[in-house]
Scaffold this active site. Structure first.
Site, short mmCIF file in Angstrom:
data_model
loop_
_atom_site.label_atom_id
_atom_site.label_comp_id
_atom_site.label_asym_id
_atom_site.label_seq_id
_atom_site.Cartn_x
_atom_site.Cartn_y
_atom_site.Cartn_z
N GLY A 32 35.06 39.89 40.16
CA GLY A 32 35.18 38.67 39.37
C GLY A 32 34.27 38.72 38.16
NE ARG A 33 30.06 34.87 39.33
CZ ARG A 33 28.92 34.49 39.92
NH1 ARG A 33 28.02 33.83 39.21
NH2 ARG A 33 28.68 34.77 41.18
CG ASN A 42 35.52 37.85 45.08
OD1 ASN A 42 35.40 36.64 45.04
ND2 ASN A 42 35.41 38.58 44.00
CE LYS A 66 38.69 35.34 44.92
NZ LYS A 66 37.58 34.39 44.75
N PRO A 69 40.97 36.35 40.38
CG PRO A 69 41.90 34.77 41.83
CD PRO A 69 41.46 36.19 41.76
CB CYS A 111 38.62 26.24 43.29
SG CYS A 111 37.95 25.43 41.81
#
EC number: 1.3.1.-
Length: 304
Positions: free
Chosen positions: A221-222, A197, A137, A15, A99
């Site tokens: 992810g990126r 991750n 996460k 995400p 986050c």
């Protein structure tokens, strides 16, 4: 990898706020992603019937395993969000505890929950009461990675069925190298699946992450931005798409949700990644920033 009763066979799309919209999730799925996650959705926003929040949960039939990610720190809203009818279409619900954005952290949400294990556990327990499959996460820690294993164990004890660990602390944001040794300690601390991750950009980095950590899988992810074909590579599937095909499909799906002006503006940040490091990329990027229509962006994408 089996997360409770959910089977996930291969690398997944992580995400990412502002990036893993329905269009990008569809493109990554078509390129072989074993599972995809929504952008993080506010639990309160969902309960307060926010249209923007609902839009983030729009999904397509292309997704093999659809996962929703929510954020919040109030157990009442977390449970209510997990019980919301819009969650019926998702195989599992992931709770964001990683986050690093200041406005999220100041609200005691995202990675701030790593500073309060008891609160984090209460959030997970409330989510589990919804009878959904709940995962978490997180990062390797807030200031350092010394508590990573303890935090992941606490999430398991609270009822989480799996944990994805981004190999950076909150203080690192996205700088430096992902610490796969810290992820390894988390893997060794629990019995539930742990997914690695951070810095997964090709087959070599995925193999390295799995070899070091012993994780049940990897989450990209990126490394998938501008490169959805990474999933075809990692998962061994024949599902190539040109940049033009990927961008066109992405926009086609977004047009089902948003007006053209928003779709065009949202796609510009994705095109930046598609042209990164490519010959003529600067010129294509500048042309994309001036584009006012989907038709224009398609014409520009044909040069990538």
């Amino acid at each position: 990898m089996k997360i409770k009763d959910v089977e996930i066979s291969g690398a997944t799309l992580a995400p990412m706020a502002g990036y893993t919209d329905a269009g990008f999730r569809a493109v990554c799925s078509l390129c072989g992603a074993a599972a995809v996650y929504t952008e993080m959705v506010s639990a309160k926003g969902l309960i307060y019937d926010s249209e923007r929040t609902k839009d983030l949960l729009f999904k397509t039939p292309y997704e093999k395993v659809s996962c929703a990610q929510i954020f919040g720190s109030d157990p009442y809203f977390i449970k209510a969000a997990c019980e919301h009818k819009l969650m019926d279409d998702f195989a599992l619900i992931d709770i964001n505890m990683g986050c690093p954005v200041p406005k999220i952290v100041k609200n005691g949400e995202g990675s701030a929950l790593m500073l309060d294990i008891k609160k984090a556990q209460s959030v997970v327990r409330a989510a589990v009461e919804s009878k959904r499959v709940i995962t978490v996460k997180c990062r390797t820690g807030f200031y350092d990675s010394s508590s990573c294993a303890d935090f992941v164990r606490a999430m398991q004890d609270a009822g989480a069925s799996a944990v994805t660990v981004h190999g950076r602390t909150r203080e690192m944001f996205y700088a430096g190298k992902a610490d796969m040794e810290a992820v390894k300690r988390a893997v060794e601390a629990v019995e539930i699946p742990v997914i690695a991750n951070g810095d997964i950009r090709d087959g070599g980095s995925a193999k390295r992450a799995l070899d070091i950590t012993g994780a049940a899988g990897v989450s990209v992810g990126r490394g998938a931005l501008g490169n959805p074909g990474i999933f075809a590579l990692l998962n061994g599937v024949n599902a190539s798409m040109s940049a033009l095909e990927a961008i066109s499909k992405h926009m086609e799906i977004l047009l089902e949700i948003y007006p053209e002006k928003k779709v065009v503006n949202d796609m510009k940040k994705h095109i930046v990644y598609y042209v990164k490091g490519k010959k003529g990329g600067k010129e294509i990027k500048l042309a994309a920033f001036k584009a006012q229509s989907v038709k224009e962006l398609k014409e520009i994408a044909s040069y990538i």
